[in-house]
Design an enzyme around this catalytic site. Structure first.
Site, PDB file in Angstrom:
ATOM      1  N   ASP A  13      -6.865  -1.519  -4.871  1.00  0.00           N
ATOM      2  CA  ASP A  13      -7.965  -1.196  -3.956  1.00  0.00           C
ATOM      3  C   ASP A  13      -8.878  -0.127  -4.567  1.00  0.00           C
ATOM      4  O   ASP A  13     -10.104  -0.213  -4.452  1.00  0.00           O
ATOM      5  CB  ASP A  13      -7.427  -0.677  -2.618  1.00  0.00           C
ATOM      6  CG  ASP A  13      -6.576  -1.690  -1.888  1.00  0.00           C
ATOM      7  OD1 ASP A  13      -6.805  -2.898  -2.050  1.00  0.00           O
ATOM      8  OD2 ASP A  13      -5.673  -1.257  -1.145  1.00  0.00           O
TER       9      ASP A  13
ATOM     10  N   ASP B 155       0.850  -1.186   0.000  1.00  0.00           N
ATOM     11  CA  ASP B 155       0.000   0.000   0.000  1.00  0.00           C
ATOM     12  C   ASP B 155       0.885   1.233   0.000  1.00  0.00           C
ATOM     13  O   ASP B 155       1.975   1.225   0.585  1.00  0.00           O
ATOM     14  CB  ASP B 155      -0.917   0.013   1.222  1.00  0.00           C
ATOM     15  CG  ASP B 155      -2.009  -1.034   1.150  1.00  0.00           C
ATOM     16  OD1 ASP B 155      -2.474  -1.334   0.032  1.00  0.00           O
ATOM     17  OD2 ASP B 155      -2.410  -1.548   2.203  1.00  0.00           O
TER      18      ASP B 155
END
Length: 165
Positions: free
Chosen positions: A142, A124
């Protein structure tokens, strides 16, 4: 061949969007990992940073500290969901909005599945915040899943009307 019993191969063009999501997701993750140290943060805008972090759990780090079994659990869910979504997409009975949403979700699921299988965690790097409150860091996979889900909801709200071909 609109009886629903066979896949409609014309739906394969939506897989280009899926491949684009996977490719761009993996490319950006590789760039961030090459340029950042773990937990390094670089401000970009007054409400946005780039940061390298790893997520061993699911959304919002759910079960991140569960001891390792969650890697295979979430990988299995992503693999199963990908097969179901691919089948749904290839049925060829969906609106363009639904097909686009499914392709985005599939691309995001495959991008994060690759991370789990190869790295053991999801990379991330997008960190949005307001004052001292940070939204959990996320990645392009995402974002694609979120946009895809929003498209599915939008199509449901508009009644899932099939466009004329």
């Amino acid at each position: 061949m609109r009886d629903g019993s066979r896949w409609h191969w014309r739906q394969l063009h939506w897989l280009w969007l899926t491949l684009l999501v996977v490719g761009f997701d993996q490319w950006t993750k590789a760039l961030i990992q090459a340029a950042f140290q773990f937990h390094e943060t670089r401000p970009v805008l007054p409400f946005f940073n780039l940061v390298l972090t790893y997520n061993e759990g699911a959304a919002f780090s759910f079960l991140a500290g569960a001891g390792g079994w969650q890697r295979w659990f979430f990988a299995g869910i992503a693999a199963l969901a990908s097969v179901v979504i691919l089948g749904w997409l290839l049925r060829g009975r969906e609106t363009r909005i639904t097909s686009c949403g499914l392709a985005l979700i599939l691309g995001g699921a495959l991008g994060n599945l690759w991370d789990r299988l190869v790295l053991g965690h999801v990379v991330d790097f997008l960190d949005f915040y307001w004052q001292a409150r940070h939204f959990p860091a996320f990645n392009l996979a995402d974002a694609a899943i979120t946009v895809g889900a929003a498209l599915l909801i939008l199509d449901m709200l508009r009644g899932g009307r099939r466009e004329h071909e």
